[in-house]
Design a protein around this motif. Structure first.
Motif, mmCIF file in Angstrom:
data_model
loop_
_atom_site.group_PDB
_atom_site.id
_atom_site.type_symbol
_atom_site.label_atom_id
_atom_site.label_comp_id
_atom_site.label_asym_id
_atom_site.label_seq_id
_atom_site.Cartn_x
_atom_site.Cartn_y
_atom_site.Cartn_z
ATOM 1 N N GLY A 85 0.788 -1.381 0.011
ATOM 2 C CA GLY A 85 -0.122 0.086 -0.136
ATOM 3 C C GLY A 85 0.614 1.278 -0.092
ATOM 4 N N GLY A 86 2.118 1.311 -0.092
ATOM 5 C CA GLY A 86 2.820 2.341 -0.087
ATOM 6 C C GLY A 86 4.182 2.146 0.901
ATOM 7 N N SER A 87 5.140 3.348 0.808
ATOM 8 C CA SER A 87 6.192 3.350 1.592
ATOM 9 C C SER A 87 6.290 4.615 2.280
ATOM 10 C CB SER A 87 7.499 2.865 0.653
ATOM 11 O OG SER A 87 7.538 1.816 0.128
ATOM 12 N N GLN A 88 7.038 4.539 3.465
ATOM 13 C CA GLN A 88 7.134 6.006 4.111
ATOM 14 C C GLN A 88 8.749 5.863 4.553
ATOM 15 O OE1 GLN A 88 4.511 7.641 4.959
ATOM 16 N NE2 GLN A 88 3.157 6.079 4.355
ATOM 17 N N LEU A 89 9.487 7.072 3.845
ATOM 18 C CA LEU A 89 10.962 6.945 3.731
ATOM 19 C C LEU A 89 11.518 8.096 4.478
ATOM 20 C CD1 LEU A 89 11.114 5.834 0.000
ATOM 21 C CD2 LEU A 89 11.127 4.488 2.122
ATOM 22 N N ILE A 90 12.433 7.969 5.133
ATOM 23 C CA ILE A 90 13.481 8.814 5.581
ATOM 24 C C ILE A 90 14.598 9.042 4.573
ATOM 25 C CG2 ILE A 90 14.962 10.012 7.268
ATOM 26 C CD1 ILE A 90 13.451 8.336 9.468
ATOM 27 N N ILE A 91 14.669 10.148 3.784
ATOM 28 C CA ILE A 91 15.683 10.299 2.470
ATOM 29 C C ILE A 91 16.836 11.314 3.243
ATOM 30 C CG2 ILE A 91 15.993 10.264 0.303
ATOM 31 C CD1 ILE A 91 13.308 9.650 -0.180
ATOM 32 N N ALA A 92 18.215 10.874 2.898
ATOM 33 C CA ALA A 92 19.261 11.933 3.284
ATOM 34 C C ALA A 92 19.968 12.134 1.631
ATOM 35 C CB ALA A 92 20.143 11.232 4.287
ATOM 36 N N ARG A 93 20.329 13.254 1.509
ATOM 37 C CA ARG A 93 21.169 13.825 0.395
ATOM 38 C C ARG A 93 22.633 12.971 0.801
ATOM 39 N NH1 ARG A 93 21.519 18.098 -3.078
ATOM 40 N NH2 ARG A 93 19.768 19.409 -1.968
ATOM 41 N N GLY A 94 22.962 12.181 -0.383
ATOM 42 C CA GLY A 94 24.243 11.517 -0.039
ATOM 43 C C GLY A 94 24.416 10.203 0.149
ATOM 44 N N ASP A 95 25.188 9.353 0.597
ATOM 45 C CA ASP A 95 25.431 8.209 0.579
ATOM 46 C C ASP A 95 25.038 7.458 1.881
ATOM 47 O OD1 ASP A 95 26.483 5.634 -0.081
ATOM 48 O OD2 ASP A 95 28.214 6.228 -1.275
ATOM 49 N N LEU A 116 -7.662 2.033 -9.022
ATOM 50 C CA LEU A 116 -6.552 2.463 -8.403
ATOM 51 C C LEU A 116 -6.037 3.708 -8.507
ATOM 52 C CD1 LEU A 116 -4.228 0.906 -6.674
ATOM 53 C CD2 LEU A 116 -2.944 0.312 -8.772
ATOM 54 N N THR A 117 -5.450 4.378 -7.181
ATOM 55 C CA THR A 117 -4.933 5.623 -7.338
ATOM 56 C C THR A 117 -3.470 5.596 -6.554
ATOM 57 O OG1 THR A 117 -6.859 6.830 -6.998
ATOM 58 C CG2 THR A 117 -4.853 8.062 -6.505
ATOM 59 N N LYS A 118 -2.474 5.937 -7.366
ATOM 60 C CA LYS A 118 -1.081 6.143 -6.826
ATOM 61 C C LYS A 118 -0.493 7.252 -6.534
ATOM 62 C CE LYS A 118 1.082 2.460 -8.553
ATOM 63 N NZ LYS A 118 1.574 1.413 -9.553
ATOM 64 N N PHE A 119 0.051 7.931 -5.643
ATOM 65 C CA PHE A 119 0.656 9.078 -5.439
ATOM 66 C C PHE A 119 1.672 9.187 -4.447
ATOM 67 C CE2 PHE A 119 -2.791 9.266 -2.283
ATOM 68 C CZ PHE A 119 -2.022 9.604 -1.182
ATOM 69 N N SER A 120 2.900 10.160 -4.771
ATOM 70 C CA SER A 120 3.750 10.474 -3.811
ATOM 71 C C SER A 120 3.566 12.032 -3.262
ATOM 72 C CB SER A 120 4.823 10.506 -4.414
ATOM 73 O OG SER A 120 5.127 11.384 -5.465
ATOM 74 N N ARG A 121 4.398 12.162 -2.095
ATOM 75 C CA ARG A 121 4.300 13.362 -1.602
ATOM 76 C C ARG A 121 5.483 13.385 -0.472
ATOM 77 N NH1 ARG A 121 0.740 13.846 3.685
ATOM 78 N NH2 ARG A 121 0.611 15.807 3.107
ATOM 79 N N THR A 122 5.977 14.719 -0.204
ATOM 80 C CA THR A 122 7.215 14.860 0.570
ATOM 81 C C THR A 122 6.649 15.875 1.681
ATOM 82 O OG1 THR A 122 7.870 16.933 -0.541
ATOM 83 C CG2 THR A 122 8.921 14.556 -0.944
ATOM 84 N N ASN A 123 7.565 15.689 2.855
ATOM 85 C CA ASN A 123 7.514 16.560 4.086
ATOM 86 C C ASN A 123 8.732 16.769 4.671
ATOM 87 O OD1 ASN A 123 4.423 16.511 4.703
ATOM 88 N ND2 ASN A 123 4.647 14.261 4.670
ATOM 89 N N PRO A 124 8.786 17.865 5.572
ATOM 90 C CA PRO A 124 10.097 18.084 6.104
ATOM 91 C C PRO A 124 10.380 17.157 7.130
ATOM 92 C CG PRO A 124 8.786 19.891 6.171
ATOM 93 C CD PRO A 124 7.601 18.716 5.739
ATOM 94 N N TYR A 125 11.666 16.921 7.204
ATOM 95 C CA TYR A 125 12.317 15.656 8.157
ATOM 96 C C TYR A 125 12.362 16.179 9.451
ATOM 97 C CZ TYR A 125 15.641 12.749 10.765
ATOM 98 O OH TYR A 125 16.384 12.136 11.625
ATOM 99 N N ALA A 126 12.072 15.563 10.476
ATOM 100 C CA ALA A 126 12.115 16.109 11.999
ATOM 101 C C ALA A 126 12.862 14.998 12.589
ATOM 102 C CB ALA A 126 10.985 16.587 12.771
ATOM 103 N N ASN A 127 13.932 15.440 13.573
ATOM 104 C CA ASN A 127 14.542 14.183 14.383
ATOM 105 C C ASN A 127 13.512 13.634 15.356
ATOM 106 O OD1 ASN A 127 17.258 14.525 13.262
ATOM 107 N ND2 ASN A 127 17.586 16.204 14.476
ATOM 108 N N PRO A 128 13.555 12.345 15.272
ATOM 109 C CA PRO A 128 12.668 11.616 16.168
ATOM 110 C C PRO A 128 12.905 11.947 17.925
ATOM 111 C CG PRO A 128 13.965 9.889 15.297
ATOM 112 C CD PRO A 128 14.068 11.244 14.651
#
Length: 377
Positions: free
Chosen positions: A236-246, A365-377
């Motif tokens: 049903g989708g993915s929830q990702l934390i993404i960093a610029r870089g390796d 079926l509907t498929k979409f992406s979105r972004t949100n700011p990252y906040a330290n847990p």
């Protein structure tokens, strides 16, 4: 095989490439790949030309978005794909490398193995995968399964199964024998089979990396489940934390401990594949890493499988690259993909829809992406 091309000072061309013999790709998958390839083209500042046609004439350079991992390396080169800068996905020298069977070792030195099998890879990854074996004959599968049954129930996984399909569980020798007979020697010789210790209470992490035009994004997150139009539980989708870089950039974030372990395991697996299978390369890598407990309550964690092709999380991957491209000072972001079956949902703010319609096989079926700011847990 290769299309006619012409050199130009103008930007290049992005195309989708589909294996014509691959009957598994449904309409919504084809539309999704096309929509995401068009976004890659905009990200690169290039033209999007749709499905690759070897009889057409294209302006150089060409950038491919294949529906599957390309095999072998010589085939990719005939298309004009020389390295990771020419595609969103990966190229491997032998078919088994693109399947689940790469993950585990053979039972012993006497076990059957396909051409190109690397025992070196298994030595690198033995501590970052779940207890299990790969087998390419009924005899070896029976021997491997019998050994695993000493620890508990065994999960049998067909090499090309997707999303939990093509799997069964054997809890005793009789069930193992019956399930192997149903698969058959011919399939094992052709594609192989994975046998793993069966786990319960599983949590699966997605760890991956994408690289386009010198821009790298590395991520970790979790997958969501939903119900399709037939009431079956599916991706049903993915929830990702993404960093610029390796991977180093991702591990510098304040990730939960279990997530840090998953990233480290996937990183080891990734490096082992590149070191062990010479000639392979990939600009898109995704690894499923599972954590669960066996029937005795013991915890196990390890990489389940890899994907070196466009996949379910790619909408989020591309959304992150778009955000990094638009804001050079941005170092990390959260991105997600969502798949909703049935009536079109009310979309959240910032949603980028890449498929919405009636698929002949799966229904609405509907498929979409979105972004949100990252906040330290």
């Amino acid at each position: 095989m290769a299309a006619k091309v012409s050199s130009s000072d103008a930007p290049g061309v992005v195309v989708v490439y589909t294996h014509k013999e691959d009957g598994r790709r449904r309409m919504h998958e084809a539309s999704t790949h096309s929509a995401l390839a068009a976004r890659i083209a905009r990200l690169k500042g290039w033209e999007y030309a749709g499905e690759f046609d070897p009889s057409s004439s294209y302006r150089l350079p060409l950038y491919f978005v294949p529906s599957d991992t390309l095999v072998p390396v010589d085939f990719a080169r005939r298309l004009g794909i020389q390295d990771e800068h020419h595609l969103f996905g990966g190229v491997v020298p032998h078919p088994f490398i693109a399947t689940k069977t790469i993950t585990h070792s053979l039972l012993d030195d006497h076990a059957d193995a396909p051409q190109g099998w690397s025992r070196e890879f298994s030595r690198y990854t033995k501590d970052v995968v779940l207890p299990g074996y790969s087998a390419f004959s009924i005899r070896d599968a029976m021997r491997a399964g019998t050994r695993l049954l000493e620890q508990g129930a065994v999960r049998l996984k067909r090499a090309d199964g997707i999303g939990g399909l093509g799997q069964s569980v054997a809890r005793n020798f009789a069930q193992l024998d019956e399930q192997l007979a149903a698969i058959g020697q011919a399939e094992l010789e052709h594609a192989g089979l994975v046998l793993e210790l069966n786990l319960a209470n599983i949590k699966t992490y997605s760890v991956g990396q994408v690289r386009i035009d010198g821009q790298t994004a590395t991520y970790c997150g979790t997958q969501d489940l939903t119900y399709n139009n037939n009431g079956q539980e599916v991706y049903g989708g993915s929830q990702l934390i993404i960093a610029r870089g390796d991977f180093d950039a991702l591990l510098q974030l304040a990730l939960p401990q279990e997530m840090q372990v998953a990233v480290s395991q996937a990183r080891t697996y990734h490096a082992a594949a590149l070191a062990s299978y010479h000639g392979m390369f990939a600009s898109r890598c995704n690894y499923d890493v599972a954590r669960g407990e066996d029937e005795h309550g013991r915890i196990h964690a390890g990489v389940l499988e890899q994907s070196w092709r466009i996949g379910g999380a790619s909408g989020a991957e591309i959304a992150a690259l778009e955000a990094f491209h638009a804001n050079p000072s941005l170092k990390e972001i959260c991105a997600s993909t969502t798949e909703v079956y049935g009536e079109p949902p009310e979309l959240p703010a910032g949603a980028q829809v890449y498929f919405q319609g009636e698929d002949p096989d799966v229904g609405p079926l509907t498929k979409f992406s979105r972004t949100n700011p990252y906040a330290n847990p």
